[in-house]
Structures are given as C-alpha cells and as structure tokens.
Enzyme design. Structure first.
Site, short mmCIF file in Angstrom:
data_model
loop_
_atom_site.label_atom_id
_atom_site.label_comp_id
_atom_site.label_asym_id
_atom_site.label_seq_id
_atom_site.Cartn_x
_atom_site.Cartn_y
_atom_site.Cartn_z
N THR A 122 0.67 -1.32 -0.05
CA THR A 122 0.02 -0.07 -0.13
C THR A 122 0.90 1.23 0.03
O THR A 122 1.64 1.71 1.00
CB THR A 122 -0.92 -0.10 1.33
OG1 THR A 122 -1.62 -1.28 1.30
CG2 THR A 122 -1.66 1.16 1.34
N GLU A 152 -3.87 -4.84 -2.81
CA GLU A 152 -4.32 -6.09 -2.20
C GLU A 152 -5.41 -5.62 -1.38
O GLU A 152 -5.55 -4.73 -0.64
CB GLU A 152 -3.11 -6.59 -1.43
CG GLU A 152 -3.40 -7.86 -0.75
CD GLU A 152 -3.93 -8.66 -1.75
OE1 GLU A 152 -3.03 -9.17 -2.85
OE2 GLU A 152 -5.11 -9.45 -1.52
N PHE A 153 -6.49 -6.47 -1.38
CA PHE A 153 -7.69 -6.22 -0.46
C PHE A 153 -8.12 -7.49 0.33
O PHE A 153 -9.30 -7.47 0.83
CB PHE A 153 -8.86 -6.17 -1.50
CG PHE A 153 -8.66 -4.80 -2.28
CD1 PHE A 153 -8.87 -3.55 -1.78
CD2 PHE A 153 -8.12 -5.15 -3.67
CE1 PHE A 153 -8.48 -2.21 -2.66
CE2 PHE A 153 -8.11 -3.86 -4.41
CZ PHE A 153 -8.13 -2.69 -3.87
N LEU A 154 -7.14 -8.29 0.38
CA LEU A 154 -7.28 -9.63 1.59
C LEU A 154 -7.52 -9.22 3.03
O LEU A 154 -6.67 -8.10 3.55
CB LEU A 154 -6.27 -10.84 1.32
CG LEU A 154 -4.95 -10.43 1.84
CD1 LEU A 154 -4.63 -10.52 3.10
CD2 LEU A 154 -3.94 -11.42 0.87
N GLU A 156 -6.95 -10.56 6.94
CA GLU A 156 -6.39 -11.73 7.60
C GLU A 156 -7.42 -12.60 8.33
O GLU A 156 -8.72 -12.03 8.60
CB GLU A 156 -5.62 -11.36 8.95
CG GLU A 156 -4.28 -10.30 8.34
CD GLU A 156 -3.31 -9.64 9.43
OE1 GLU A 156 -3.58 -10.17 10.56
OE2 GLU A 156 -2.64 -8.86 9.06
N PHE A 250 -19.26 -4.34 8.18
CA PHE A 250 -18.21 -3.33 8.60
C PHE A 250 -18.96 -2.05 9.48
O PHE A 250 -18.60 -1.13 9.67
CB PHE A 250 -17.38 -2.89 7.54
CG PHE A 250 -16.24 -3.70 7.51
CD1 PHE A 250 -16.20 -4.78 6.81
CD2 PHE A 250 -15.03 -3.42 7.94
CE1 PHE A 250 -15.37 -5.98 6.76
CE2 PHE A 250 -13.80 -4.46 7.90
CZ PHE A 250 -13.86 -5.41 7.20
N CYS A 261 -3.55 -2.50 9.20
CA CYS A 261 -3.72 -1.77 7.97
C CYS A 261 -4.66 -0.58 8.26
O CYS A 261 -4.28 0.56 7.88
CB CYS A 261 -4.73 -2.69 6.87
SG CYS A 261 -3.97 -4.19 6.67
N ARG A 328 -0.49 -6.51 16.05
CA ARG A 328 -0.34 -5.27 15.60
C ARG A 328 -1.45 -4.31 15.66
O ARG A 328 -2.57 -4.66 15.33
CB ARG A 328 0.05 -5.27 14.14
CG ARG A 328 1.44 -5.58 13.95
CD ARG A 328 1.99 -5.97 12.44
NE ARG A 328 1.39 -6.81 11.91
CZ ARG A 328 1.35 -7.38 10.25
NH1 ARG A 328 2.21 -6.43 9.71
NH2 ARG A 328 0.78 -8.21 10.04
#
Ligand code: UGA
Length: 432
Positions: A122, A152-154, A156, A250, A261, A328
């Site tokens: 990113t 990337e949009f994955l 965790e 969300f 992120c 994190r």
C-alpha cells in the site's frame, strides 16, 4: 507464468501461495536466510487458516520456491510483485517507503528483456512512478519494463479465499502491454477486473480502507449515542444496514479497529491529503472516535467494578480480530495498559495469539491456558476479540468460578438476555 514476490509477510506469502496453487511457478524473495529455510521446508511463519497446508502442497510440488537471492527470482519471472512493508513514519503519519525503494533497486539490477514490476504494497499516489525512476536508473540498457499498481484487498483470517475469490482486483498501468500481462496472471482469480491508471489504483486502496474504517467509526459513534438515548445499537444498525445502499458489513461496533492496515492507512491518507493541501477532517474524526472506544470500554469496567485497585479482570481475546495471531495495533494492548494503570490484575486468554501477545503486551499481563482458567476468581470478564470459541462458553461453569458474575462484551457477541438469564450482569457497547 513465472512470477516473483518480494516479501513474505501476509500479502506476499498468501498471494504467492495462491498464485502457485493455480499453476504458476512462483519465487519469493526474503532477507533472512533462517526464515527462507523454514519456508522452503513448507513451514508457515504465522497463523492463517489453510495457509500451512497450501504452502506445503506447493513447495512439495516445486511450484513455490523461497530465496534470499533477487537474481534467482527476478531473472526467470515475467512479473515481479513488490509486497514489502510500508509502516507509518511516527513523526508525520506518512508511509515509510524505504523498503519499497530498496527492493526496486535490487529488482532493477536483474531486469532483462521485458518484465512488469508491480507494487502490491500500500503506497501513496506517485510511488509507482518513483519505482519506475529507480528501475530506469539501475537497469542495464537493453532491459525494458512496464509498471503496474495492483493493490491488495485480502483480510487476515480469510486471506486465502479473499485472494482466490475477491469482489474485484485492481490493475493500474500506463501501457496495454503491462495491463494484459497482469490480467493474464489473474485469469484463474474470480472477481471483476478494474483497470485504470497507476495513480487511480494507488488511491483505490487507501480509499477502500478509509471507507471501511469510516463505517466502523460511524457504527461506534451511533453506539455511543444509542447508549445515551436508550436505544440498542445492534437493532439500530440492523435497521440501517438492511438498506441495500448501506449494507450491514463493517458496521459492527465495539472496542474499535486495530491491525496492521486501518490504523496505518487512515493516518497515511490524512498525511497524503495534507501534502496536497486538503484537510481530511472526516478521517481525523474517524481516528478520534476509534481511539475513544478503548477508553469508553475501560470506563465501563470502572463503572461495574467500582474501586478497581487489586481487582482481577479476565480478558478474553487479545488478537486484533478472530482467526489470526496478529497483535499489531490490537485494542487489547491499550486496554490492558489502561486497566493495569488502574491497579487491576489482568489475566488474558486467546485461542491462538498468546505467544505473540506475550512479546508485545505489558509483562504484568498473566496468560491463562483456557477461558475458564482466566475467569477463575475474576471480578469481571472482558470480551475483546469475538472468537467463535467464546460463543460456545458454558456460562454456568464460568459463573461458578468467578468472584463476581459480570461480563463486559466489547464486541457485542453475546445475546444480553441469555447472559442475564445465567445470572450475569451484562454490559455491551451501545446497548442502552
Ligand atoms: C483490512 C481490509 O478489510 C482488507 O480489505 C485489506 O486488504 C487489509 O485491511 C489490508 O489493507 O491489508 P484486516 O485488517 O485484515 O483487513 O481486517 P478487517 O477484517 O478489515 O478488520 C480490521 C479491524 O476492524 C479489526 O480490528 C476488526 O475487529 C475491526 N472491525 C471490523 C470492527 O471493529 N467492526 C467491523 O464491523 C469490522
């Protein structure tokens, strides 16, 4: 197709494994020999459902190879994906691009013929162009290259299926040649392709994460208000989310978002906007609301426990979200710190993340082997991460070992009536 990935963090390793799984030959470059040796033995460095098996399968089949040598990976590959970290620069909130530029320099040295260099990390708009400048400076004269921004949009916890079956994938390029090559390597991936210029692709990534973080903070603001007016936020957001223009995803309130992120990317987009002369007030409010949810949670503990000194709290869940051992920016770190400062004993349990947690949480936090053990003699239970395992907790057994039967549900995962009928005091987030 032969492809290379630079970096084996979440994005690099998962995407590399998936691209190998669908039949490509994939090289992954890392910096540490010891880590590379483990990966070549098929051992995953972090927990992600299904990854260990996919990694092993593809390493054994010879489709997935790890190396510390850029030359070995870059020379045979048609596309090289840069997937290194872009951490926050503490003083400015900007993304630190040191690793991206360092890997571009190494890639540049081994370019030959025509290859596409694609940034998956990113990065702020304009970064891919700078990568192009580095490649141009370093490469041998005969080598040519195209640039691509493929964000990337994955997520965790569901990273494999997100990568195989995304809603969309985004390919930002300057030339049709680069675009067509990147489209080709995605041919086994579901989802709609969005093709655009490089700056657009770079911004789509930040805008997506910022939008999701905004939804979460909006849900949390409505939770705060629900409590004040005597409404149940879960019903409010169900009612709101059933409008298909809005959706329920969300909008789940709680102790706020964490992870590697959203906190980083919201900060970075505020900093990007500032550089271009725009004060992104909306996102500053998103951050403020997110932070306030942790203190609000601690206030609830104080309200329930009264004098907190010497009292014991069982923290159930410490990972930043379920199905990961990633700590994190986990809200649990901050919450535990605040509780310890109030003189409480903090006993934590997490199904997967305790080993990682022990290295990042205060050394005063004690870890238990099970949820029941954490709750033994506790004055209050705090739910911080909504692991499925907690839904199946035997409330009667829990109640028997606790000093006081209080549950503060930081993720609204329980049905208040069910918990209350087991004799507990139930406190949720925004359930007035
Ligand atoms: C996020 C995005 O969802 C991915 O699309 C993106 O690729 C990734 O960041 C990234 O940029 O690499 P991730 O951080 O793995 O993925 O996890 P999410 O499922 O998005 O959750 C982030 C945080 O938001 C968690 O702490 C979660 O508990 C919280 N959250 C999520 C809420 O508090 N409420 C919600 O309704 C949803």
């Amino acid at each position: 197709m032969n492809v290379a990935f630079i970096g084996h963090g979440y994005v690099g390793l998962v995407t590399a494994a998936v691209f190998a799984e669908v039949g490509n030959t994939v090289w992954v470059v890392g910096r540490t020999k010891e880590k590379i040796d483990k990966l070549n033995a098929g051992i995953a460095p972090f927990y992600e459902p299904g990854l260990a098996e996919m990694l092993k399968r593809n390493v054994d089949a010879g489709r997935l190879k790890f190396t510390v040598d850029y030359k070995e990976a870059v020379e045979p590959s048609k596309i090289i994906f840069i997937c290194v970290g872009t951490p926050t620069t503490p003083s400015t909130g900007e993304a630190d691009l040191t690793q991206v530029f360092a890997s571009a320099t190494e890639i540049g040295k081994h370019l030959d013929g025509y290859k596409v260099v694609s940034v998956k990390s990113t990065v702020p708009p304009g970064t891919n162009k700078k990568v192009g400048e580095i490649l141009g400076r370093v490469k041998k004269e005969s080598a040519t290259f195209g640039l691509a921004s493929v964000p990337e949009f994955l997520r965790e916890g569901s990273a494999l299926s997100d990568t195989l079956h995304p809603d969309r994938y985004v390919i930002g390029t300057e030339t049709n040649e680069a675009r067509d090559l990147v489209l080709e390597v995605h041919k086994s991936i579901d989802g709609k392709a969005v093709t655009c210029n490089i700056e657009t692709a770079e911004l789509i990534k930040y805008a997506s994460n910022a939008m999701l973080a905004t939804k979460i903070s909006f849900g949390n603001a409505i939770a705060i208000l629900s409590e004040k007016v005597g409404a149940d936020v879960e019903k409010v957001l169900e009612g709101v989310g059933l409008d298909r223009r809005i959706g329920r995803n969300f909008l789940y309130p709680g102790v706020g978002y964490g992870g590697s992120c959203f906190p980083k990317d919201v900060k970075a987009l505020i900093a990007i906007a500032k550089q271009f002369g725009y004060d992104f007030e909306l996102l500053r409010a998103v951050e403020t609301i997110n932070k306030s949810m942790r203190s609000l949670f601690v206030e609830k503990v104080k309200q329930q426990v009264g004098d907190t000194k010497g009292k014991t709290i069982a923290l159930l869940g410490v990972a930043f979200k379920p199905d990961t051992d990633d700590m994190r920016e986990a809200p649990s770190i901050d919450i535990a710190k605040q509780l310890l400062a109030l003189g409480m004993h903090v006993v934590a349990y997490d199904p997967i993340a305790m080993e990682v947690a022990a290295s990042v949480m205060s050394s005063e936090v004690v870890f238990a082997k099970t949820a029941i053990q954490a709750a033994t003699n506790a004055d209050v239970i705090a739910i911080i991460t909504e692991w499925k395992e907690f839904r199946e907790l035997d409330l009667e057994a829990l109640g028997k070992v606790m000093k006081n039967k209080i549950i503060i549900d930081g993720r609204n995962m329980f049905d208040p009536e069910k918990v209350q009928s087991a004799g507990f005091t139930y406190v949720g987030m925004g359930r007035g």
